[in-house]
Design an enzyme around this catalytic site. Structure first.
Site, short mmCIF file in Angstrom:
data_model
loop_
_atom_site.label_atom_id
_atom_site.label_comp_id
_atom_site.label_asym_id
_atom_site.label_seq_id
_atom_site.Cartn_x
_atom_site.Cartn_y
_atom_site.Cartn_z
N GLU A 1 -6.45 23.62 -29.35
CA GLU A 1 -6.91 24.29 -28.12
C GLU A 1 -5.80 25.18 -27.57
O GLU A 1 -4.70 25.24 -28.14
CB GLU A 1 -7.33 23.25 -27.07
CG GLU A 1 -6.20 22.35 -26.63
CD GLU A 1 -6.61 21.32 -25.57
OE1 GLU A 1 -7.65 21.48 -24.93
OE2 GLU A 1 -5.84 20.35 -25.39
N LEU B 1 -8.61 18.46 -24.68
CA LEU B 1 -9.32 18.15 -23.45
C LEU B 1 -10.75 18.65 -23.63
O LEU B 1 -10.96 19.80 -24.03
CB LEU B 1 -8.68 18.85 -22.24
CG LEU B 1 -9.36 18.49 -20.92
CD1 LEU B 1 -8.96 17.09 -20.48
CD2 LEU B 1 -9.03 19.50 -19.84
N LYS C 1 -6.71 14.24 -18.73
CA LYS C 1 -6.23 15.37 -17.94
C LYS C 1 -5.08 14.88 -17.06
O LYS C 1 -5.22 14.66 -15.86
CB LYS C 1 -7.36 15.98 -17.12
CG LYS C 1 -7.07 17.43 -16.71
CD LYS C 1 -8.33 18.13 -16.27
CE LYS C 1 -8.07 19.48 -15.64
NZ LYS C 1 -7.40 20.46 -16.50
N TYR D 1 -5.45 14.92 -12.74
CA TYR D 1 -5.85 16.00 -11.83
C TYR D 1 -7.13 16.67 -12.29
O TYR D 1 -7.60 16.43 -13.41
CB TYR D 1 -4.72 17.03 -11.70
CG TYR D 1 -4.58 17.95 -12.89
CD1 TYR D 1 -4.04 17.52 -14.10
CD2 TYR D 1 -5.03 19.27 -12.82
CE1 TYR D 1 -3.94 18.37 -15.19
CE2 TYR D 1 -4.92 20.13 -13.91
CZ TYR D 1 -4.38 19.68 -15.08
OH TYR D 1 -4.28 20.52 -16.16
N1 PMP Z 1 -7.71 22.40 -22.41
C1 PMP Z 1 -6.65 22.30 -21.58
C2 PMP Z 1 -5.36 21.79 -22.13
C3 PMP Z 1 -6.78 22.66 -20.23
O1 PMP Z 1 -5.75 22.55 -19.39
C4 PMP Z 1 -8.02 23.19 -19.77
C5 PMP Z 1 -8.18 23.68 -18.37
N2 PMP Z 1 -8.11 22.71 -17.42
C6 PMP Z 1 -9.10 23.27 -20.67
C7 PMP Z 1 -8.90 22.86 -21.98
C8 PMP Z 1 -10.45 23.75 -20.22
O2 PMP Z 1 -11.10 22.77 -19.46
P1 PMP Z 1 -12.14 23.14 -18.32
O3 PMP Z 1 -13.19 23.99 -18.95
O4 PMP Z 1 -12.66 21.83 -17.87
O5 PMP Z 1 -11.38 23.87 -17.27
#
Ligand code: PMP
Length: 281
Positions: free
Chosen positions: A176, A200, A144, A31
């Site tokens: 994270e 991620l 993701k 997603y």
């Molecule tokens: N880490 C995780 C586990 C996440 O779910 C997200 C948010 N989608 C992020 C980091 C941040 O990613 P992004 O800046 O692309 O939203």
């Protein structure tokens, strides 16, 4: 309210997915969430490339080119008259009789919808609290994927502790947040976990890196520990919905005197400038 299903824009009430969709049964899919400001998507291209990469990593074939997908999403945003909010999209491996092995000749299920969401103005200004939690997730956090149970359990623990986010760690090393990346600032340098299989690689994280480099703010991708967080000058989260959100308390210990730090505030402004450049005001 309209949604996209099977490549068509339809009324939400008419969008149905089979009970044996592999996304529903196994979390077998990927997603993305893209922010919409002023009716325009921010960093759409980057999100759609990551979606493609996530899908490839689990051998799901997305039947659209990123530019084609972008046009479809724009169509939905316009149709729903969305000004500020998010657009969510997911591809699952499709509908098939339950079996762990991948099915043959099954088309992925694609759905997308929009939601009105305000920017988190007050938490961006005042900062939020966080707890530490063991990172119990699998070893492919770079994908993701729809499998978010580990992330949900972490977030729920934070909520139960009266906090906004859970800072996950493997051993002493901070990875994270439950739905955000974590960075610390020490002696003027922004430090965040390397983009490997344990996190991620956030699009916002990459934007922060870019604006740091453009503005001569030292930026390092290297491991840091729980102790480093507790002794950091500043700590912040980055993510599509949280943008750059300061963390002002971790495990009831105040960070940077309990108020957002200077570097964090500067980064909020620099990211805002990028949003204005891409989406207007
Ligand atoms: N880490 C995780 C586990 C996440 O779910 C997200 C948010 N989608 C992020 C980091 C941040 O990613 P992004 O800046 O692309 O939203």
């Amino acid at each position: 309210e309209y949604v996209i299903i099977g490549g068509e824009i339809v009324d939400r009430g008419h969008a149905t997915v089979d009970i044996e969709d592999r996304g529903y049964q196994f979390g077998d899919g990927v997603y993305e969430v893209i922010r919409v400001y002023n009716g325009k998507m921010f960093t759409a291209r980057e999100h759609l490339i990551r979606l493609q990469e996530s899908a490839e990593k689990i051998s799901i074939q997305i039947p659209y080119q990123p530019t084609e997908l972008e046009e479809m999403l724009k169509g939905l945003i316009d149709k729903n008259n969305l000004s500020n909010g998010i657009i969510y999209m997911q591809f699952t491996r499709g509908e098939s009789p339950r079996n762990h092995a991948f099915p043959h000749n099954v088309a992925p299920t694609f759905v997308a919808y929009t939601r009105k969401v305000d920017r988190p103005v007050s938490s961006m200004q005042e900062g939020v609290k966080a707890i530490f939690i063991d990172d119990i997730r699998w070893l492919r956090c770079d994908i993701k994927s729809l499998n978010l149970l580990g992330n949900l359990l972490a977030k729920q623990k934070a909520v139960e502790a009266g906090c906004f986010e859970a800072i996950q760690h493997r051993g002493d090393i901070v990875t994270e947040g439950s739905s955000s990346n974590v960075a610390i600032v020490k002696n003027g340098t922004v430090i965040t976990h390397p983009a490997n299989n344990l996190i991620l690689n956030g699009i916002t994280r990459q934007k922060v890196k870019q604006v740091c480099e453009q503005n001569k703010i030292p930026f390092e991708e290297k491991e840091f520990t729980i102790e480093d967080v507790l002794h950091a000058d500043e700590v912040f989260l980055s993510g599509t919905t949280v943008e750059v959100t300061p963390i002002v308390e971790v495990e009831e210990k105040k960070i940077s005197g309990g108020t957002p730090g200077q570097v964090t505030k500067k980064l909020q402004q620099l990211i805002m400038d990028e949003i204005v450049k891409e989406c207007g005001t």
